[in-house]
Design an enzyme around this catalytic site. Sequence first.
Site: not given
Length: 467
Positions: A191, A33-35, A188
């Site tokens: 949706e 993960n980036r962080s 979507n």
Amino acid sequence: MKQPQIGVYGLGTMGSALALNMAEKGVSVAVANRSPDKVPAFLDEAGDLAARISGQDSLEALIGALPPPRLLLVMIPSTAPMDAFLDEVIPQLAPGDTVIDAGNADFHDTRRRAARLAEHDLYFVGLGVSGGEDGARHGPSMMMGGSPESWDRLHPILEAIAARYDGTPCVARLGPDGAGHFVKTVHNGIEYADMQMLAEVYDLMRFGAGRTPVQIADAMARWNEGPLRSYLTEITARVLRYDDEATGQPMVDMIADSAGQKGTGRWTVIEAVRLGQSATMIEGAVAARAWSAEKPLRQRAEAAFGGARREIGIDEERLERAMLAARVLEYAQGFRILAQASEDFAWGLDPARIAEIWRAGCIIRADMLDDIAAAFRDGPPEGQLLLSPRFANALEQGIPELRALVGQAVAAGFALPVLSAALTWFDTMRQGRGTASVIQAQRDFLGRHGFERVDRDGGGYHGPWWE
Ligand SMILES: NC(=O)c1ccc[n+]([C@@H]2O[C@H](COP(=O)([O-])OP(=O)(O)OC[C@H]3O[C@@H](n4cnc5c(N)ncnc54)[C@H](OP(=O)(O)O)[C@@H]3O)[C@@H](O)[C@H]2O)c1
């Protein structure tokens, strides 16, 4: 731990859920993960599944942990961050590696990125993932766009984690480059239309027929036992049952009436228009969300003109038939956009397969999709769902009810952007001769554009106004 079969970069809501789903299905996965501080927390949360997950503290380490040719699934915002990510990752990859963008990307970006990676002999897959966090964790519906080679490598993993309908995994390679993300976008859009239709029905029942939210929930739950059964019908019934703990009022009354949107509904409408199509029910739903955000204007206008809603009578069985017809039309419009895009981009989309992979795992899953898949397998006249004998009965019985409902509701001051668009579209399409002769006369008068005649071949005729 076995060598990781795939890497997942981006441990937000969706990336975490997909990685856990993979581990649960026996796939060994490396994550980053980036962080980097999110990685140990994620491994803690994974519990026993952590045995199949190797946590890495950087992108470099993640790439180093994957055996080439690598499969790297990325679950970060598919906008500018994805381009920045590609800038960083491309120099670290080797020919034959595959990057999978599993976020909600604009398919134009996916096409551009696929071409960019191809220049480096890398594969780029646009993977539409539907089902929200719960779907990603326990079985999403997935729409893949990419090369057959990428599909060969990916499908064992995707089929293992996908939702299943009667044992069949709800995932397919739908076409090259942007095909999967485009189909997800239209998903979507449908949706949006379905959610707005349910909201309009709620409005009519609550403020026209004076039902309480719980009574409306009861009706929706009953409909959910029949042909209207769908995830969205079910959750609408569920949310309407809740009261707010703080005030004791129905929860729905305490929620501000300004809807959010992240863009996929709007993209559907924009692309439909670009393709020379229109999907008026989706347009109505996107417009309704935009208008909902204009609360101060609506309040000023209500003070100036007065609110219009008056009492109407509602018969739940008739309303059910009207909704069923509207839902058929909603899907018919969505599939028309898909057909047009398939033609323009030479994607070879299979509408029956799309309907099949939407039957479970995704937000628009509905019993009707099984019939839609069968209708496309039959090959409906003109390729149009509207003309499929499988829906003739629903339309024959539902359109008169929809007409009665819309007529009565409009007279009583209700705004029905989706339900009225459904009726207008149907009435337009059922009219063999429409209004465009007047448009053509106007165009010829104002710009000498010429027209075709009904009684002669060819075009370029002009009206007597030019003599
Ligand atoms: N939520 C849903 O129901 C849903 C459903 C289908 C598709 N999607 C799509 O899935 C994708 C991820 O959504 P999400 O709900 O999981 O988001 P999220 O919970 O907000 O997580 C975002 C992830 O992206 C990372 N990130 C953000 N900006 C980045 C950048 N510039 N460079 C590298 N990493 C970056 C974050 O890393 P940090 O931890 O370092 O901030 C985090 O891992 C989006 O494309 C979204 O449209 C979401």
